[in-house]
Design a protein around this motif. Structure first.
Motif, PDB file in Angstrom:
ATOM      1  N   HIS A 189       0.843  -1.332  -0.078  1.00 39.65           N
ATOM      2  CA  HIS A 189      -0.235  -0.023  -0.016  1.00 39.65           C
ATOM      3  C   HIS A 189       0.924   1.212  -0.183  1.00 39.65           C
ATOM      4  CE1 HIS A 189      -4.120  -1.740   0.642  1.00 39.65           C
ATOM      5  NE2 HIS A 189      -3.339  -2.852   1.035  1.00 39.65           N
ATOM      6  N   LYS A 190       2.031   1.194   0.117  1.00 41.49           N
ATOM      7  CA  LYS A 190       2.950   2.149   0.070  1.00 41.49           C
ATOM      8  C   LYS A 190       3.845   2.227  -1.042  1.00 41.49           C
ATOM      9  CE  LYS A 190       6.419   4.572   3.281  1.00 41.49           C
ATOM     10  NZ  LYS A 190       7.091   4.502   4.474  1.00 41.49           N
ATOM     11  N   ILE A 191       3.889   3.521  -1.820  1.00 36.18           N
ATOM     12  CA  ILE A 191       4.511   3.597  -3.099  1.00 36.18           C
ATOM     13  C   ILE A 191       5.601   4.697  -3.061  1.00 36.18           C
ATOM     14  CG2 ILE A 191       2.761   2.112  -4.214  1.00 36.18           C
ATOM     15  CD1 ILE A 191       2.088   5.037  -5.491  1.00 36.18           C
ATOM     16  N   VAL A 192       6.594   4.643  -4.000  1.00 33.88           N
ATOM     17  CA  VAL A 192       7.347   5.864  -4.265  1.00 33.88           C
ATOM     18  C   VAL A 192       7.352   6.161  -5.681  1.00 33.88           C
ATOM     19  CG1 VAL A 192       9.340   4.397  -4.312  1.00 33.88           C
ATOM     20  CG2 VAL A 192       9.696   6.826  -3.864  1.00 33.88           C
ATOM     21  N   VAL A 193       7.213   7.350  -6.104  1.00 39.46           N
ATOM     22  CA  VAL A 193       7.195   7.712  -7.627  1.00 39.46           C
ATOM     23  C   VAL A 193       8.316   8.779  -7.741  1.00 39.46           C
ATOM     24  CG1 VAL A 193       5.869   8.706  -9.356  1.00 39.46           C
ATOM     25  CG2 VAL A 193       4.563   7.731  -7.550  1.00 39.46           C
ATOM     26  N   LEU A 194       9.277   8.486  -8.644  1.00 41.71           N
ATOM     27  CA  LEU A 194      10.599   9.086  -8.638  1.00 41.71           C
ATOM     28  C   LEU A 194      10.882   9.392 -10.208  1.00 41.71           C
ATOM     29  CD1 LEU A 194      13.526   9.564  -7.159  1.00 41.71           C
ATOM     30  CD2 LEU A 194      14.108   7.164  -8.354  1.00 41.71           C
ATOM     31  N   LEU A 195      11.327  10.652 -10.380  1.00 43.19           N
ATOM     32  CA  LEU A 195      11.753  11.068 -11.732  1.00 43.19           C
ATOM     33  C   LEU A 195      13.382  11.107 -11.579  1.00 43.19           C
ATOM     34  CD1 LEU A 195      10.508  12.218 -14.231  1.00 43.19           C
ATOM     35  CD2 LEU A 195      10.374  14.369 -13.065  1.00 43.19           C
ATOM     36  N   SER A 196      13.967  10.179 -12.673  1.00 46.24           N
ATOM     37  CA  SER A 196      15.414  10.272 -12.644  1.00 46.24           C
ATOM     38  C   SER A 196      15.893  10.400 -13.838  1.00 46.24           C
ATOM     39  CB  SER A 196      15.734   8.814 -12.133  1.00 46.24           C
ATOM     40  OG  SER A 196      16.802   8.508 -12.346  1.00 46.24           O
ATOM     41  N   ALA A 197      17.168  11.046 -14.166  1.00 48.54           N
ATOM     42  CA  ALA A 197      17.741  11.022 -15.206  1.00 48.54           C
ATOM     43  C   ALA A 197      18.198   9.786 -15.851  1.00 48.54           C
ATOM     44  CB  ALA A 197      19.107  11.967 -15.212  1.00 48.54           C
ATOM     45  N   SER A 198      17.922   9.233 -17.042  1.00 44.53           N
ATOM     46  CA  SER A 198      18.137   8.019 -17.358  1.00 44.53           C
ATOM     47  C   SER A 198      19.461   7.491 -17.220  1.00 44.53           C
ATOM     48  CB  SER A 198      17.932   7.845 -19.037  1.00 44.53           C
ATOM     49  OG  SER A 198      16.582   8.245 -19.160  1.00 44.53           O
ATOM     50  N   LYS A 199      20.597   8.205 -17.334  1.00 39.35           N
ATOM     51  CA  LYS A 199      21.837   7.994 -17.206  1.00 39.35           C
ATOM     52  C   LYS A 199      22.274   7.572 -15.473  1.00 39.35           C
ATOM     53  CE  LYS A 199      23.537  12.564 -16.555  1.00 39.35           C
ATOM     54  NZ  LYS A 199      24.338  13.904 -16.968  1.00 39.35           N
ATOM     55  N   GLU A 200      21.433   7.867 -14.987  1.00 44.52           N
ATOM     56  CA  GLU A 200      21.386   7.664 -13.217  1.00 44.52           C
ATOM     57  C   GLU A 200      20.386   6.577 -12.654  1.00 44.52           C
ATOM     58  OE1 GLU A 200      21.009  11.350 -11.070  1.00 44.52           O
ATOM     59  OE2 GLU A 200      22.922  12.060 -12.156  1.00 44.52           O
ATOM     60  N   LEU A 201      19.626   6.198 -13.621  1.00 42.20           N
ATOM     61  CA  LEU A 201      18.549   5.103 -13.400  1.00 42.20           C
ATOM     62  C   LEU A 201      19.041   3.847 -12.748  1.00 42.20           C
ATOM     63  CD1 LEU A 201      15.414   4.587 -13.560  1.00 42.20           C
ATOM     64  CD2 LEU A 201      15.960   3.583 -15.806  1.00 42.20           C
ATOM     65  N   THR A 202      20.085   3.271 -13.222  1.00 36.86           N
ATOM     66  CA  THR A 202      20.511   2.259 -12.406  1.00 36.86           C
ATOM     67  C   THR A 202      21.065   2.368 -10.976  1.00 36.86           C
ATOM     68  OG1 THR A 202      21.470   1.165 -14.599  1.00 36.86           O
ATOM     69  CG2 THR A 202      22.210   0.067 -12.671  1.00 36.86           C
ATOM     70  N   TYR A 203      21.426   3.456 -10.755  1.00 35.50           N
ATOM     71  CA  TYR A 203      21.864   3.826  -9.430  1.00 35.50           C
ATOM     72  C   TYR A 203      20.801   4.099  -8.569  1.00 35.50           C
ATOM     73  CZ  TYR A 203      23.856   7.032  -5.778  1.00 35.50           C
ATOM     74  OH  TYR A 203      24.136   7.348  -4.704  1.00 35.50           O
ATOM     75  N   GLU A 204      19.699   4.854  -8.970  1.00 37.73           N
ATOM     76  CA  GLU A 204      18.651   5.229  -8.334  1.00 37.73           C
ATOM     77  C   GLU A 204      17.850   3.907  -8.033  1.00 37.73           C
ATOM     78  OE1 GLU A 204      17.782   7.940  -6.972  1.00 37.73           O
ATOM     79  OE2 GLU A 204      19.404   8.959  -8.003  1.00 37.73           O
ATOM     80  N   LEU A 205      17.584   2.891  -8.891  1.00 41.61           N
ATOM     81  CA  LEU A 205      16.793   1.606  -8.663  1.00 41.61           C
ATOM     82  C   LEU A 205      17.517   0.717  -7.665  1.00 41.61           C
ATOM     83  CD1 LEU A 205      15.639   0.239 -12.101  1.00 41.61           C
ATOM     84  CD2 LEU A 205      14.660   1.880 -10.625  1.00 41.61           C
ATOM     85  N   GLN A 206      18.927   0.959  -7.787  1.00 45.47           N
ATOM     86  CA  GLN A 206      19.435   0.143  -6.631  1.00 45.47           C
ATOM     87  C   GLN A 206      19.375   0.818  -5.118  1.00 45.47           C
ATOM     88  OE1 GLN A 206      23.893  -0.197  -7.260  1.00 45.47           O
ATOM     89  NE2 GLN A 206      24.135  -0.862  -5.267  1.00 45.47           N
ATOM     90  N   ASN A 207      19.362   2.153  -5.248  1.00 46.19           N
ATOM     91  CA  ASN A 207      18.739   2.839  -3.900  1.00 46.19           C
ATOM     92  C   ASN A 207      17.794   2.360  -3.247  1.00 46.19           C
ATOM     93  OD1 ASN A 207      21.262   3.913  -3.690  1.00 46.19           O
ATOM     94  ND2 ASN A 207      20.686   6.084  -4.442  1.00 46.19           N
ATOM     95  N   LEU A 208      16.611   2.270  -4.393  1.00 48.10           N
ATOM     96  CA  LEU A 208      15.276   2.119  -3.994  1.00 48.10           C
ATOM     97  C   LEU A 208      15.349   0.608  -3.339  1.00 48.10           C
ATOM     98  CD1 LEU A 208      13.080   3.516  -7.060  1.00 48.10           C
ATOM     99  CD2 LEU A 208      13.375   4.531  -4.649  1.00 48.10           C
TER     100      LEU A 208
END
Length: 614
Positions: free
Chosen positions: A364-383
């Motif tokens: 029931h808890k979600i996060v919506v994130l806007l990320s630069a594509s070149k940093e997407l892998t790093y952001e997904l790892q953090n999530l």
């Protein structure tokens, strides 16, 4: 009165804090150094919702947007000092940190920071400190570095401090009186050129480009003589031939041009340059005298190759913006102008992705994130480290300019809330390439009796792109509701929520009483079987169990990164779907044999006979 005089003379630092929506802790907005009497009347507000209005192309926001106000403006003794915390991921030689001050009418000016460091407690942090003479809205930006110099009547040879390979040589009497000049250099990454070539075959001829040069000539004096400009424009690595390979390279180049002119209407034959380093490269100057006039190809300007990838040319008029393009074969000017426009747009944009993930322990808890594509892998790892996982998968990348917005809302049988109370709103993420816009939301079903034929509730998150031109210049930016019917969505992401079985209060006489502990034993048996199957990386589909596709999606959602738990959940769901009288062991053995696991089928039979379920 004497006490008031002492207060006005006594200066001190004051910290101003703010509380971000959805977070418990307070964060530092800024430090202000001023007389005590002034500090008592100052207020600080965060205006991040209007950050789209304080950035232009080539500017990057690296701080909060802060409004500093005073209840008694006439009592302020200017100047006062403010220090704004910022986070800048990358600057390089071509960018610098500036503080932008915007007034109520959206008129802006820029302040050069006195310092870029300061202390918060015992820790050294990044702070932009400026001396201000009036209040307003303040933001820290990463801007293209500006270099200013004055050209005297006797002429000037100027190498730029940001890149010494770039030089401007003004001959004596170029201007009738001293002329101030302002230059900015906007580098163009080779990957950007490659991306444009990959998307449009007509640009295949482009080898490389110089940086984009922006020139301001405030005095607007005419040129009495030409200016010699030298720029780096990388050579074609495939054309670096010497000695006996020269003739071979010429032959290949001529063949390529013949083929190109046959199959590509934009290709035009040209003479081969007799240069061992760049055999058939063609250099073109593109620029514009002003923004309104648009891009133009300057065919009359002769560009010469110099050593180490430098090119030089003579310019006899003022251009606001220009770049040199290196080609492998000549392109028609129409396509060169299209390339220049596409390049300018790409320089102002960043490829980005929208990510919508849910909490593993609490869907029931979600996060919506806007990320630069070149940093997407790093952001997904953090999530993932925070416990957030898909589905849905991140949407495909799309271009966004600094300050553009993504609005989204929920449809179907799912809606969302920031505070757990107000549901059904429209939400906003503002894109800034050096900041991480994200929202943490709670989702729930609209109708608990909806989607009755599905094991989960279904909904959709619908996203819309809002350009800066669509945003009205107002300091209050309320979110619209239901005003998107005439706009095509940027994308839609499907969402599901698992249904929870509700306990039914039956009379005591109707409650089932288990005659043995077979249910607990079956749980142990199914978990043992799940562990055995997971060791061999058995996929859920390979189990051949007669379950619906939606059931497979549900167990993947509940246990996204644990195959043992996925298999166990699937086996439990299968068992629940059977009538009480079914021979579960015999059925399960049959499915295991069908799946190619006769060994486990036999072991299952023995464990069932011996009542050994561990």
């Amino acid at each position: 009165d004497s006490e008031e005089v002492q207060k006005s003379r006594h200066w001190m630092n004051k910290e101003f804090f703010f509380k971000e929506s959805g977070k418990n802790k307070h964060e530092l907005a800024c430090f202000i150094k001023a007389p005590v009497t002034v500090l008592e009347n100052l207020k600080c507000r965060i205006l991040n919702d209007v950050s789209s209005l304080v950035v232009n192309d080539s500017e990057e926001l690296v701080s909060n947007v802060i409004s500093i106000e005073c209840s008694d403006y006439e009592e302020i003794l200017f100047p006062i000092n403010i220090m704004i915390p910022f986070t800048s991921c990358f600057r390089g030689n071509y960018r610098e940190i500036m503080v932008k001050v915007t007034d109520v009418n959206f008129q802006s000016n820029y302040l050069t920071p006195i310092s870029l460091e300061g202390y918060q407690g015992n820790h050294k942090e990044s702070f932009a400190e400026v001396k201000i003479y009036h209040l307003g809205v303040f933001s820290v930006l990463s801007c293209l570095k500006k270099e200013t110099f004055t050209v005297p009547k006797v002429g000037l040879s100027q190498k730029l401090s940001m890149d010494s390979r770039i030089s401007f040589c003004y001959h004596p009497e170029t201007f009738s009186s001293p002329a101030p000049m302002q230059l900015k250099i906007q580098p163009i990454e080779p990957s950007l050129v490659s991306a444009l070539k990959a998307r449009h075959d007509m640009y295949h001829s482009v080898i490389s480009t110089s940086a984009l040069v922006h020139v301001q000539h405030p005095s607007a004096q005419p040129f009495n003589s030409s200016v010699t400009i030298t720029l780096p424009c990388p050579p074609n690595p495939e054309k670096k031939r010497q000695g006996d390979e020269t003739q071979h390279a010429r032959a290949i180049s001529a063949t390529v041009k013949r083929i190109a002119s046959t199959y590509h209407p934009w290709a035009v034959n040209s003479s081969v340059r007799k240069n061992g380093e760049n055999l058939s490269d063609i250099l073109k100057l593109l620029g514009h005298r002003n923004k309104e006039e648009g891009w133009k190809v300057f065919d009359d300007v002769v560009i010469q190759n110099a050593q180490n990838g430098l090119v030089s040319f003579e310019l006899r008029e003022h251009l606001e913006c220009f770049a040199v393009i290196r080609l492998s074969f000549l392109l028609e000017n129409t396509y060169l102008l299209l390339f220049a426009q596409a390049l300018e747009e790409a320089l102002c944009s960043t490829m980005a992705n929208v990510v919508l993930y849910r909490k593993k322990e609490n869907p029931h808890k979600i996060v919506v994130l806007l990320s630069a594509s070149k940093e997407l892998t790093y952001e997904l790892q953090n999530l993932h480290e925070e416990g957030y996982f898909g589905p849905p998968e991140p949407m495909q990348q799309f271009p966004l300019r600094e300050g553009e917005q993504i609005h989204f809302r929920f449809s179907g049988n799912i809606f969302a809330s920031e505070n757990g109370k107000e549901f059904g709103k429209v939400y906003r993420l503002i894109f800034h390439s050096q900041r991480k816009p994200r929202l943490e939301l709670q989702i729930k079903e609209v109708d608990e009796f909806g989607n009755h034929s599905s094991p989960h509730y279904k909904g959709t998150a619908v996203f819309y792109k809002i350009t800066r031109e669509m945003i009205t210049k107002k300091w209050e930016q309320p979110l619209p509701f239901g005003e998107y019917q005439h706009q095509s969505p940027l994308c839609k992401l499907a969402l599901t929520l698992p249904k929870h079985e509700k306990p039914i209060n039956r009379p005591q006489s109707m409650k089932r009483i288990s005659s043995d502990s077979s249910e607990a034993l079956w749980d142990n048996l199914l978990f043992w079987l799940a562990e055995e199957l997971a060791e061999e990386n058995t996929s859920l589909l390979a189990l051949c169990l007669p379950v619906r596709q939606s059931m497979l999606q549900l167990v993947r959602l509940k246990c996204p990164d644990n195959l043992t738990h996925q298999i166990y959940e699937l086996l439990c769901c299968w068992k629940k779907s059977l009538p009480r009288s079914a021979d579960k062991q015999q059925l399960l053995s049959r499915y295991l044999q069908k799946s190619g696991r006769s060994d486990l089928s036999e072991e299952l039979r023995l464990k069932w006979q011996n009542k050994v379920f561990t």
